[in-house]
Motif scaffolding. Structure first.
Motif, PDB file in Angstrom:
ATOM      1  N   ALA A 139     -19.280  -1.756  13.841  1.00 49.39           N
ATOM      2  CA  ALA A 139     -19.991  -2.416  12.739  1.00 49.39           C
ATOM      3  C   ALA A 139     -19.206  -2.294  11.441  1.00 49.39           C
ATOM      4  O   ALA A 139     -19.122  -3.244  10.653  1.00 49.39           O
ATOM      5  CB  ALA A 139     -21.380  -1.807  12.577  1.00 49.39           C
ATOM      6  N   THR A 140     -18.585  -1.117  11.207  1.00 48.61           N
ATOM      7  CA  THR A 140     -17.759  -0.906  10.009  1.00 48.61           C
ATOM      8  C   THR A 140     -16.592  -1.885   9.987  1.00 48.61           C
ATOM      9  O   THR A 140     -16.291  -2.500   8.955  1.00 48.61           O
ATOM     10  CB  THR A 140     -17.231   0.545   9.968  1.00 48.61           C
ATOM     11  OG1 THR A 140     -18.339   1.446   9.971  1.00 48.61           O
ATOM     12  CG2 THR A 140     -16.383   0.777   8.725  1.00 48.61           C
ATOM     13  N   GLY A 141     -15.938  -2.023  11.142  1.00 45.25           N
ATOM     14  CA  GLY A 141     -14.817  -2.961  11.231  1.00 45.25           C
ATOM     15  C   GLY A 141     -15.232  -4.384  10.938  1.00 45.25           C
ATOM     16  O   GLY A 141     -14.542  -5.115  10.214  1.00 45.25           O
ATOM     17  N   VAL A 142     -16.367  -4.780  11.472  1.00 44.15           N
ATOM     18  CA  VAL A 142     -16.878  -6.138  11.252  1.00 44.15           C
ATOM     19  C   VAL A 142     -17.245  -6.340   9.783  1.00 44.15           C
ATOM     20  O   VAL A 142     -16.961  -7.394   9.198  1.00 44.15           O
ATOM     21  CB  VAL A 142     -18.089  -6.419  12.166  1.00 44.15           C
ATOM     22  CG1 VAL A 142     -18.799  -7.700  11.751  1.00 44.15           C
ATOM     23  CG2 VAL A 142     -17.636  -6.529  13.614  1.00 44.15           C
ATOM     24  N   ILE A 143     -17.862  -5.324   9.160  1.00 41.57           N
ATOM     25  CA  ILE A 143     -18.243  -5.425   7.737  1.00 41.57           C
ATOM     26  C   ILE A 143     -16.996  -5.585   6.862  1.00 41.57           C
ATOM     27  O   ILE A 143     -16.965  -6.421   5.953  1.00 41.57           O
ATOM     28  CB  ILE A 143     -19.062  -4.186   7.309  1.00 41.57           C
ATOM     29  CG1 ILE A 143     -20.448  -4.232   7.958  1.00 41.57           C
ATOM     30  CG2 ILE A 143     -19.205  -4.132   5.779  1.00 41.57           C
ATOM     31  CD1 ILE A 143     -21.230  -2.943   7.841  1.00 41.57           C
ATOM     32  N   ILE A 144     -15.948  -4.791   7.147  1.00 43.32           N
ATOM     33  CA  ILE A 144     -14.691  -4.899   6.384  1.00 43.32           C
ATOM     34  C   ILE A 144     -14.133  -6.314   6.501  1.00 43.32           C
ATOM     35  O   ILE A 144     -13.725  -6.936   5.521  1.00 43.32           O
ATOM     36  CB  ILE A 144     -13.653  -3.876   6.889  1.00 43.32           C
ATOM     37  CG1 ILE A 144     -14.100  -2.451   6.551  1.00 43.32           C
ATOM     38  CG2 ILE A 144     -12.273  -4.165   6.288  1.00 43.32           C
ATOM     39  CD1 ILE A 144     -13.249  -1.371   7.209  1.00 43.32           C
ATOM     40  N   LEU A 145     -14.118  -6.820   7.723  1.00 46.68           N
ATOM     41  CA  LEU A 145     -13.575  -8.163   7.967  1.00 46.68           C
ATOM     42  C   LEU A 145     -14.409  -9.230   7.262  1.00 46.68           C
ATOM     43  O   LEU A 145     -13.868 -10.180   6.690  1.00 46.68           O
ATOM     44  CB  LEU A 145     -13.539  -8.428   9.476  1.00 46.68           C
ATOM     45  CG  LEU A 145     -12.583  -9.502   9.979  1.00 46.68           C
ATOM     46  CD1 LEU A 145     -11.165  -9.215   9.542  1.00 46.68           C
ATOM     47  CD2 LEU A 145     -12.640  -9.591  11.497  1.00 46.68           C
ATOM     48  N   THR A 146     -15.728  -9.039   7.291  1.00 50.13           N
ATOM     49  CA  THR A 146     -16.624 -10.005   6.655  1.00 50.13           C
ATOM     50  C   THR A 146     -16.431 -10.019   5.136  1.00 50.13           C
ATOM     51  O   THR A 146     -16.301 -11.084   4.524  1.00 50.13           O
ATOM     52  CB  THR A 146     -18.091  -9.665   6.979  1.00 50.13           C
ATOM     53  OG1 THR A 146     -18.266  -9.699   8.403  1.00 50.13           O
ATOM     54  CG2 THR A 146     -19.038 -10.677   6.351  1.00 50.13           C
ATOM     55  N   VAL A 147     -16.373  -8.826   4.539  1.00 43.86           N
ATOM     56  CA  VAL A 147     -16.197  -8.714   3.083  1.00 43.86           C
ATOM     57  C   VAL A 147     -14.847  -9.283   2.656  1.00 43.86           C
ATOM     58  O   VAL A 147     -14.720  -9.903   1.590  1.00 43.86           O
ATOM     59  CB  VAL A 147     -16.342  -7.237   2.634  1.00 43.86           C
ATOM     60  CG1 VAL A 147     -15.959  -7.070   1.174  1.00 43.86           C
ATOM     61  CG2 VAL A 147     -17.769  -6.757   2.866  1.00 43.86           C
ATOM     62  N   SER A 148     -13.837  -9.106   3.508  1.00 39.34           N
ATOM     63  CA  SER A 148     -12.489  -9.570   3.158  1.00 39.34           C
ATOM     64  C   SER A 148     -12.408 -11.084   2.997  1.00 39.34           C
ATOM     65  O   SER A 148     -11.525 -11.597   2.313  1.00 39.34           O
ATOM     66  CB  SER A 148     -11.481  -9.110   4.218  1.00 39.34           C
ATOM     67  OG  SER A 148     -11.608  -9.864   5.411  1.00 39.34           O
ATOM     68  N   TYR A 149     -13.352 -11.803   3.629  1.00 39.81           N
ATOM     69  CA  TYR A 149     -13.354 -13.262   3.493  1.00 39.81           C
ATOM     70  C   TYR A 149     -13.715 -13.694   2.080  1.00 39.81           C
ATOM     71  O   TYR A 149     -13.349 -14.775   1.628  1.00 39.81           O
ATOM     72  CB  TYR A 149     -14.335 -13.891   4.487  1.00 39.81           C
ATOM     73  CG  TYR A 149     -13.715 -14.194   5.828  1.00 39.81           C
ATOM     74  CD1 TYR A 149     -12.885 -15.300   6.011  1.00 39.81           C
ATOM     75  CD2 TYR A 149     -13.949 -13.372   6.925  1.00 39.81           C
ATOM     76  CE1 TYR A 149     -12.309 -15.558   7.236  1.00 39.81           C
ATOM     77  CE2 TYR A 149     -13.373 -13.633   8.162  1.00 39.81           C
ATOM     78  CZ  TYR A 149     -12.557 -14.721   8.304  1.00 39.81           C
ATOM     79  OH  TYR A 149     -11.978 -14.981   9.527  1.00 39.81           O
ATOM     80  N   GLY A 150     -14.479 -12.871   1.371  1.00 38.50           N
ATOM     81  CA  GLY A 150     -14.861 -13.203  -0.009  1.00 38.50           C
ATOM     82  C   GLY A 150     -16.031 -14.166  -0.082  1.00 38.50           C
ATOM     83  O   GLY A 150     -16.535 -14.464  -1.163  1.00 38.50           O
TER      84      GLY A 150
END
Length: 303
Positions: A139-150
């Motif tokens: 879930a942490t990995g997915v959240i990082i990836l999601t936030v990185s999209y902006g």
């Protein structure tokens, strides 16, 4: 145990096919996403129905439909599953052919997390402590990836939610995989056929109005659709939903590789960090599951 092992093999097979599917859809990028979708529906229905009839299972198919109709809850649940997977197909085809393969892979990384939550809340499945940690890491990995999209990755979340709920419904309706898919496509094929007729009347259909290669690829969308879905249905009925969810990381990893290496979509340090979390989670989950199975076998031998 043998049933679970077979289920794992069926599930892995389906995810391997889905993993290379962007190559297939890219070969049809000159065809509108909506026409590819209706081709998938029509030809998948034709293919599955023909196979059912060749296997002399027509009577069983009628019995399945009668049984479903007798249980209105299951009937409409399968109808909803058909609508969900059709939505998933359309969004996925559109995303691939508009250079959003990396975001599509994100959707299928998020999907297992939603599957895990659905399994816990609706099917009362339980996770060990190690599996809970693995879930939080993923879930942490997915959240990082999601936030990185902006910005909110609506494509990814649409893909994730529609397929996770589809998997939940398929898990709860006990139908033969092939006949079940025949009924699913039967639900939606009238809408697809009407749309195809409209395309031909308007002169906007590519099928039979392009080259022979395109026509063959559109017809074969039935195989490309039916084969992995049948394998997935066989797998998900034999294994816990959380296991099906975590195994699904195979497909988006292959999609990600294609998107970055073959189709040159962007992939930087943030993406690498998030995927490190996801893969660590997958490794932890797998090791914990193997140890759990070994412990179970050991206890059985003692008995």
């Amino acid at each position: 145990m043998q049933t679970e092992k077979t289920g794992v093999l069926w599930a892995i097979g389906s995810y391997l096919i889905w993993g290379v599917m962007p190559i297939y859809w890219k070969s049809l990028e000159h065809v509108a996403s909506a026409e590819i979708l209706v081709s998938r529906i029509v030809w998948a229905f034709v293919l599955t129905l023909v196979v059912v009839l060749l296997m002399k299972n027509g009577r069983h198919l009628k019995d399945d439909i009668k049984t479903l109709w007798a249980s209105q809850r299951d009937f409409w649940a399968l109808f909803a599953a058909s609508a969900l997977v059709s939505t998933n197909w359309f969004v996925y085809i559109w995303a691939v052919n508009h250079n959003y393969i990396v975001q599509s892979s994100l959707g299928y990384y998020i999907n297992p997390l939603i599957s895990v939550l659905l399994g816990i809340f609706f099917l009362k499945e339980k996770l060990s402590r190690a599996q809970q940690v693995a879930f939080l890491m993923a879930a942490t990995g997915v959240i990082i990836l999601t936030v990185s999209y902006g910005k909110f990755p609506w494509l990814a979340f649409t893909l994730a939610i529609t397929f996770a709920v589809y998997g939940l419904i398929k898990k709860q309706i006990k139908l033969d995989a092939l006949r079940g898919l025949t009924i699913e496509t039967f639900f939606i094929v009238p809408f697809a056929a009407i749309y195809y007729v409209w395309l031909f009347m308007e002169g906007n259909a590519v099928f039979l109005h392009s080259d022979i290669k395109t026509d063959i690829l559109l017809i074969l969308t039935g195989v490309a659709t039916a084969l992995p879905l049948i394998m997935y249905a066989k797998g998900v009925q034999r294994i816990p939903l959380y296991m099906a969810g975590f195994l699904q990381y195979i497909a988006p990893t292959m999609m990600l590789f294609l998107g970055v290496v073959v189709y040159k979509e962007t992939f930087g340090g943030i993406e690498l960090l998030s995927f490190a979390f996801i893969w660590s989670a997958l490794l932890l989950f797998t090791v914990s599951k193997v140890m759990e199975v070994m412990k179970m076998k050991k206890n059985q031998l003692k008995i």
